[in-house]
Design a protein around this motif. Structure first.
Motif, PDB file in Angstrom:
ATOM      1  N   LEU A  88       0.824  -1.205   0.000  1.00 47.65           N
ATOM      2  CA  LEU A  88       0.000   0.000   0.000  1.00 47.65           C
ATOM      3  C   LEU A  88       0.858   1.255   0.000  1.00 47.65           C
ATOM      4  O   LEU A  88       1.953   1.284   0.578  1.00 47.65           O
ATOM      5  N   ALA A  89       0.346   2.300  -0.633  1.00 49.13           N
ATOM      6  CA  ALA A  89       1.027   3.587  -0.689  1.00 49.13           C
ATOM      7  C   ALA A  89       0.582   4.433   0.506  1.00 49.13           C
ATOM      8  O   ALA A  89      -0.385   5.191   0.422  1.00 49.13           O
ATOM      9  N   LEU A  90       1.286   4.298   1.592  1.00 47.69           N
ATOM     10  CA  LEU A  90       0.953   5.049   2.799  1.00 47.69           C
ATOM     11  C   LEU A  90       2.116   4.956   3.767  1.00 47.69           C
ATOM     12  O   LEU A  90       3.038   4.166   3.602  1.00 47.69           O
ATOM     13  N   SER A  91       2.065   5.790   4.786  1.00 46.65           N
ATOM     14  CA  SER A  91       3.051   5.715   5.858  1.00 46.65           C
ATOM     15  C   SER A  91       2.315   5.602   7.176  1.00 46.65           C
ATOM     16  O   SER A  91       1.220   6.155   7.345  1.00 46.65           O
ATOM     17  N   VAL A  92       2.895   4.858   8.100  1.00 46.11           N
ATOM     18  CA  VAL A  92       2.321   4.683   9.427  1.00 46.11           C
ATOM     19  C   VAL A  92       3.314   5.234  10.433  1.00 46.11           C
ATOM     20  O   VAL A  92       4.462   4.773  10.515  1.00 46.11           O
ATOM     21  N   GLY A  93       2.889   6.249  11.195  1.00 48.95           N
ATOM     22  CA  GLY A  93       3.764   6.870  12.177  1.00 48.95           C
ATOM     23  C   GLY A  93       3.976   5.987  13.392  1.00 48.95           C
ATOM     24  O   GLY A  93       3.311   4.958  13.576  1.00 48.95           O
ATOM     25  N   GLN A  94       4.920   6.375  14.235  1.00 47.25           N
ATOM     26  CA  GLN A  94       5.193   5.608  15.447  1.00 47.25           C
ATOM     27  C   GLN A  94       3.983   5.562  16.373  1.00 47.25           C
ATOM     28  O   GLN A  94       3.838   4.629  17.160  1.00 47.25           O
ATOM     29  N   ASP A  95       3.124   6.581  16.258  1.00 42.72           N
ATOM     30  CA  ASP A  95       1.915   6.593  17.071  1.00 42.72           C
ATOM     31  C   ASP A  95       0.777   5.807  16.430  1.00 42.72           C
ATOM     32  O   ASP A  95      -0.342   5.781  16.948  1.00 42.72           O
ATOM     33  N   GLY A  96       1.056   5.157  15.291  1.00 37.27           N
ATOM     34  CA  GLY A  96       0.044   4.384  14.596  1.00 37.27           C
ATOM     35  C   GLY A  96      -0.800   5.177  13.629  1.00 37.27           C
ATOM     36  O   GLY A  96      -1.648   4.614  12.939  1.00 37.27           O
ATOM     37  N   ALA A  97      -0.583   6.496  13.573  1.00 36.51           N
ATOM     38  CA  ALA A  97      -1.358   7.336  12.660  1.00 36.51           C
ATOM     39  C   ALA A  97      -0.985   7.026  11.210  1.00 36.51           C
ATOM     40  O   ALA A  97       0.188   6.904  10.866  1.00 36.51           O
ATOM     41  N   VAL A  98      -2.010   6.895  10.369  1.00 39.16           N
ATOM     42  CA  VAL A  98      -1.820   6.545   8.962  1.00 39.16           C
ATOM     43  C   VAL A  98      -1.903   7.799   8.107  1.00 39.16           C
ATOM     44  O   VAL A  98      -2.798   8.632   8.282  1.00 39.16           O
ATOM     45  N   ARG A  99      -0.946   7.945   7.197  1.00 36.33           N
ATOM     46  CA  ARG A  99      -1.033   9.018   6.204  1.00 36.33           C
ATOM     47  C   ARG A  99      -1.050   8.364   4.831  1.00 36.33           C
ATOM     48  O   ARG A  99      -0.073   7.733   4.398  1.00 36.33           O
ATOM     49  N   TRP A 100      -2.190   8.508   4.147  1.00 38.85           N
ATOM     50  CA  TRP A 100      -2.374   7.916   2.827  1.00 38.85           C
ATOM     51  C   TRP A 100      -1.646   8.754   1.788  1.00 38.85           C
ATOM     52  O   TRP A 100      -1.659   9.987   1.833  1.00 38.85           O
ATOM     53  N   CYS A 101      -1.044   8.077   0.823  1.00 41.40           N
ATOM     54  CA  CYS A 101      -0.251   8.779  -0.182  1.00 41.40           C
ATOM     55  C   CYS A 101      -1.144   9.395  -1.244  1.00 41.40           C
ATOM     56  O   CYS A 101      -1.859   8.688  -1.960  1.00 41.40           O
TER      57      CYS A 101
END
Length: 527
Positions: free
Chosen positions: A202-215
């Protein structure tokens, strides 16, 4: 070409592919004067951000509504549960997606002959602001044979970097782990490791806090759309490219219209890139007088077979309540398992965890018992020149461009492929649970995948069956390039975005070398 054009590169379309052109050109030659235009409004901040990154639900809904174009017939929003048929009696639901609008009024079915689900988005970021972010690599027969294999692998790697592709989004998902093993035991025999059943890239990033940022395209553009960063890049929203200005074989620039005011102006450029989408890119070439024989032909889509199951009680109990993304209604990050395409398995499968379904999703007063999963099997379609878009010289669409008409059908070979896909989807579904309806598996209306391809297809030679060469330059032109899913020349089943971005990487580098007089270094896996 004027000695001092207004800009160096004009890019029409602000989706993932147009943004890749801008990013690669700016990386190879900083301070290149790049103008990007999009007919749609800016719906998010920064421009091109994925709507799933908007935390406020009302603001997200407003952004989706604003993407539904100038048409009076947008798609309404339906939950994923209803899209998969849960709680919908009497057959398959319409494929209604937020942020999209139909190509034609449903009352004008003759304009979308055989492709009732045809849709598009009109906004900064294009479909890249709404997509599901699936980024599987193409395999076997999906590959483009006339592109050098080592170079292609490097381009795919660069595309994955630009799209922030991860294979670890579901590391804590019991559903993905268990289903990958269960379905893999059934389908993995004879497959190479990279084509075995696995979590969906998937094109996204997951922060250390679990927050997802979709690309979205904003993540590709990076500092080019950061207000505090001085660049020579400009993005203009609500700006329609009326036509590319051609002087023989050379694109001199374009005529642009600011839609809110109706003000028109001409810009000159050293090179022009049209990356509108698979429907509007050939439309713009047509109205600009660039009409190769293959323009708009080989319109390709992925026939999609869907089904849904109530998970076996033992499997549901084994998964427990710790499944990552406990409900499609509670989290946009829904656990997904991917069944890759191969020559012996000519489908691209997705298995989605849905979880418990609230009563509101079914339109009833009671919540259905149990937990659910949905399956979709994308099929390759036989490539045919008669599947095409035609454009009218007398009728105009809502933006005053030549009205398009789609001609699309399924061949006998396609029907056979679909029948096999239904059979296999049933077998895989039985591993997981019991079907929720006797109407399933079922084929969604043509166009539902939104993966339209082939309309400006690439080729190794100019044999009247292709529109552009292997660097995406339109045949017979010196500096006009096309981009997007429409460039893909092969029959495919996997999500096409990664392939299109990889092709744009190669094209942008060729554009820099040819028209901006810069010898680019060899493409490498880390650049």
């Amino acid at each position: 070409m004027p000695d001092s054009p207004d800009i160096d590169v004009l890019i029409v379309g602000s989706g993932p592919v147009g943004s890749t052109f801008a990013r690669v050109i700016a990386d190879e030659l900083p301070w290149t004067r790049i103008l990007m235009v999009d007919a749609g409004p800016q719906i998010s901040h920064p421009p091109g951000s994925h709507v799933n990154n908007i935390p406020d639900q009302a603001e997200r809904a407003a952004a989706q509504a604003a993407s539904q174009g100038p048409h009076p017939f947008p798609y309404p929003v339906l939950s994923m549960a209803r899209r998969l048929g849960l709680g919908v009696a009497g057959g398959v639901p319409d494929p209604l997606l937020a942020g999209t609008h139909r190509v034609a009024d449903p009352a004008q079915s003759s304009l979308v002959e055989g492709m009732a689900g045809a849709a598009m988005s009109t906004n900064v970021g294009g479909m890249g602001a709404h997509w599901a972010c699936g980024c599987p690599r193409p395999g076997d027969g999906e590959r483009i044979v006339f592109i050098d294999p080592p170079m292609w692998e490097l381009a795919l790697t660069r595309a994955e970097q630009l799209l922030h592709v991860t294979r670890n989004a579901f590391d804590d998902s019991h559903f993905v782990t268990r289903v990958t093993r269960l379905v893999g035991n059934y389908l993995n025999a004879g497959r190479p490791p990279e084509r075995r059943v696995q979590p969906t890239p998937l094109a996204l990033s997951v922060g250390q806090d679990g927050a997802v940022r979709w690309c979205g395209p904003d993540m590709i553009l990076g500092d080019l759309v950061q207000p505090a960063t001085p660049t020579s890049f400009e993005l203009r929203a609500q700006t329609l490219c009326r036509r590319v200005l051609m002087d023989g074989s050379t694109a001199r620039g374009a005529e642009l219209e600011h839609l809110p005011t109706g003000r028109r102006r001409t810009v000159t450029a050293r090179a022009v890139v049209v990356a509108a989408d698979s429907l509007r890119t050939p439309q713009l070439l047509y109205t600009s007088g660039v009409r190769p024989q293959a323009l708009g032909r080989h319109l390709n889509d992925h026939p999609m077979v869907i089904t849904a199951v109530r998970l076996h009680p033992g499997l549901a109990a084994e998964l427990g309540s710790t499944t990552a993304g406990t409900s499609a209604q509670d989290s946009a990050l829904v656990p997904l398992v991917w069944v890759p395409y191969s020559d012996t398995h000519p489908f691209s499968g997705q298995i989605m965890y849905i979880g418990q379904i609230p009563a509101t999703a079914t339109g009833t007063s009671q919540k259905p018992p149990g937990e659910f999963a949905g399956l979709s099997w994308s099929c390759p379609k036989q490539l045919r020149a008669e599947d095409r878009i035609t454009f009218s010289d007398s009728r105009r669409d809502a933006l005053g461009m030549p009205a398009m008409q789609l001609h699309y059908g399924l061949s006998n070979a396609d029907q056979t492929t679909i029948a096999v896909a239904k059979k296999e989807a049933s077998h895989v579904a039985a591993l997981l649970g019991t079907p929720i309806s006797t109407d399933l598996p079922a084929l969604l209306p043509a166009g539902s995948s939104l993966h339209y391809q082939g309309t400006v297809r690439m080729g190794a030679t100019d044999d009247n069956t292709t529109v552009c060469d292997s660097s995406s330059r339109v045949w017979g032109t010196t500096n006009l390039y096309v981009g997007g899913n429409g460039v893909i020349p092969t029959t495919t089943a996997c999500n096409p975005t990664l392939t299109s971005v990889a092709l744009a990487v190669l094209a942008a580098r060729a554009l820099v070398r040819r028209h901006l007089h810069r010898e680019v270094p060899p493409l490498c896996g880390s650049c």
